[in-house]
Design an enzyme around this catalytic site. Structure first.
Site, PDB file in Angstrom:
ATOM      1  N   SER A 117       1.012  -0.901  -0.164  1.00 33.06           N
ATOM      2  CA  SER A 117       0.064   0.367   0.020  1.00 33.06           C
ATOM      3  C   SER A 117       1.019   1.425   0.044  1.00 33.06           C
ATOM      4  CB  SER A 117      -0.537   0.381   1.104  1.00 33.06           C
ATOM      5  OG  SER A 117      -1.307   1.352   1.310  1.00 33.06           O
ATOM      6  N   TYR A 140      -0.540  -1.056  10.099  1.00 32.80           N
ATOM      7  CA  TYR A 140      -0.916  -1.304   8.494  1.00 32.80           C
ATOM      8  C   TYR A 140       0.743  -0.693   7.326  1.00 32.80           C
ATOM      9  CZ  TYR A 140      -3.499  -1.007   4.328  1.00 32.80           C
ATOM     10  OH  TYR A 140      -4.411  -1.124   2.683  1.00 32.80           O
ATOM     11  N   LYS A 142       2.501  -3.350   5.998  1.00 29.37           N
ATOM     12  CA  LYS A 142       2.579  -3.023   4.553  1.00 29.37           C
ATOM     13  C   LYS A 142       4.077  -3.050   3.661  1.00 29.37           C
ATOM     14  CE  LYS A 142      -1.924  -3.731   2.536  1.00 29.37           C
ATOM     15  NZ  LYS A 142      -2.049  -5.028   2.130  1.00 29.37           N
TER      16      LYS A 142
END
Ligand code: NAI
Length: 307
Positions: A153, A166, A170
């Site tokens: 991401s 997150y 990622k």
């Protein structure tokens, strides 16, 4: 122009019950791949489970004349990963393609993040990629063929407020890709990473509606399918993709400075040369650790030793 096809290929798409994963699964199946549609069927923060989501996508594929089976295991446990790969082998005899796509969100500013928010997000995104890819990689090595796509991401690559768990997961996937590229090369296993942007339940409250309308998941899947195709020889690359935009992202390193290692490496010398340290003119990519360290870090020492 001849069509890119996946006849005879077996693909696993994790988190394929909705959003991007569903679009990847439908596209691969429409071009002849036999697809394992994996989805835990939980909520966007990773709680709950149901068979519905995976079943509906399998039905869509079958209705269109394609072949697919459902799997409902969580990617976040090793047993789940092994069961997903077993589903492919039992149903279709092998696994050629793995699209690691399953994901959840637990956004919170770092100072408020709980250990559970950290652990759950890393378990699905990072450990999930290990759990599914390792058993698949073993099958791929035996068959000397494999295509793996990891889903990173821009949040991890560039940073985004409130997504420390997150983003860490990622970005870690890029480290995983860099090593799998090297370890898979001899076995015709290609591993690439996408950083997508698309309308889904993960972004429905993040992106404004006029933008969401133009960011269909179907605009991401053709790149994923191309990277999963036999003719694509790319490996170890990162692509940003969404809304029709596709571009490669690279990690580059500047020319830096060489201070005299006997006398000059002081705090003040760092201060003096800091602008040059940061200067990215002439920056380049490196194939692996050896390439970087011999080209840059050891280059002066090797040159001096040769003189
Ligand atoms: P989504 O929520 O529609 O899809 C994720 C799917 O993964 C869901 O169907 C969910 O049930 C499934 N899932 C969650 N935990 C699972 C587990 N433990 N095991 C198996 N399946 C599980 O969201 P979206 O947007 O389609 O996300 C797909 C991937 O793309 C995720 O990895 C996400 O982080 C990534 N991504 C999406 C972006 C976007 O703009 N939509 C931006 C950047 C990355």
């Amino acid at each position: 122009m001849n069509e890119i096809r996946f006849d005879g290929r077996v693909a696993i798409v994790t988190g394929a019950g909705g959003g991007l994963g569903r679009a990847h699964a439908l596209l691969l199946a429409s071009r002849g791949a036999k697809v394992v549609v994996n989805d835990l069927g939980g909520t966007r923060d990773g709680t709950g489970a149901s068979h519905n989501m995976a079943d509906l996508v399998v039905q869509e594929i079958r209705n269109a004349g394609g072949e697919a089976v459902a799997n409902y295991d969580g990617v976040d446990t090793l047993a789940g990963g092994e069961a997903i790969v077993r589903t492919a082998v039992d149903a279709f005899g092998k696994v050629d393609i793995v699209i690691n796509n399953a994901g959840i969100l637990r956004d919170r500013a770092f100072h408020n993040l709980t250990e559970e928010d950290w652990d759950r997000v890393l378990a699905v995104h990072l450990k999930g990629a290990f759990n599914v890819t390792q058993p698949a990689f073993r099958v791929m090595r035996q068959n000397s063929y494999g295509r793996v796509v990891l889903t990173s991401s821009a949040s991890g690559i560039y940073g985004n407020f409130g997504q420390s768990n997150y983003a860490a997961a990622k970005m870690a996937l890029i480290g995983l890709m860099n090593v799998l590229e090297l370890e898979g090369a001899r076995y015709n296993i290609k591993v690439n990473t996408i950083a997508p942007v698309a309308a889904s339940r993960l972004t429905v409250d993040v992106l404004p509606p006029p933008i969401l309308e133009r960011m269909k998941p179907e605009l991401v899947s053709p790149l994923v399918a191309y990277l999963s195709s036999e003719e694509c020889q790319e490996s170890g690359s990162i692509f940003t993709v969404g809304g029709g935009y596709i571009s490669r992202i690279a990690i580059i390193e500047g020319n830096g400075v060489f201070l005299d290692s006997e006398r000059e490496v002081t705090i003040e010398a760092v201060r003096r040369s800091f602008l040059q340290v940061k200067d990215m003119a002439g920056a380049r990519e490196f194939a692996d650790l050896n390439d970087e360290i011999t080209t840059r870090v050891f280059s002066r020492i090797m040159k001096e030793a040769a003189e």
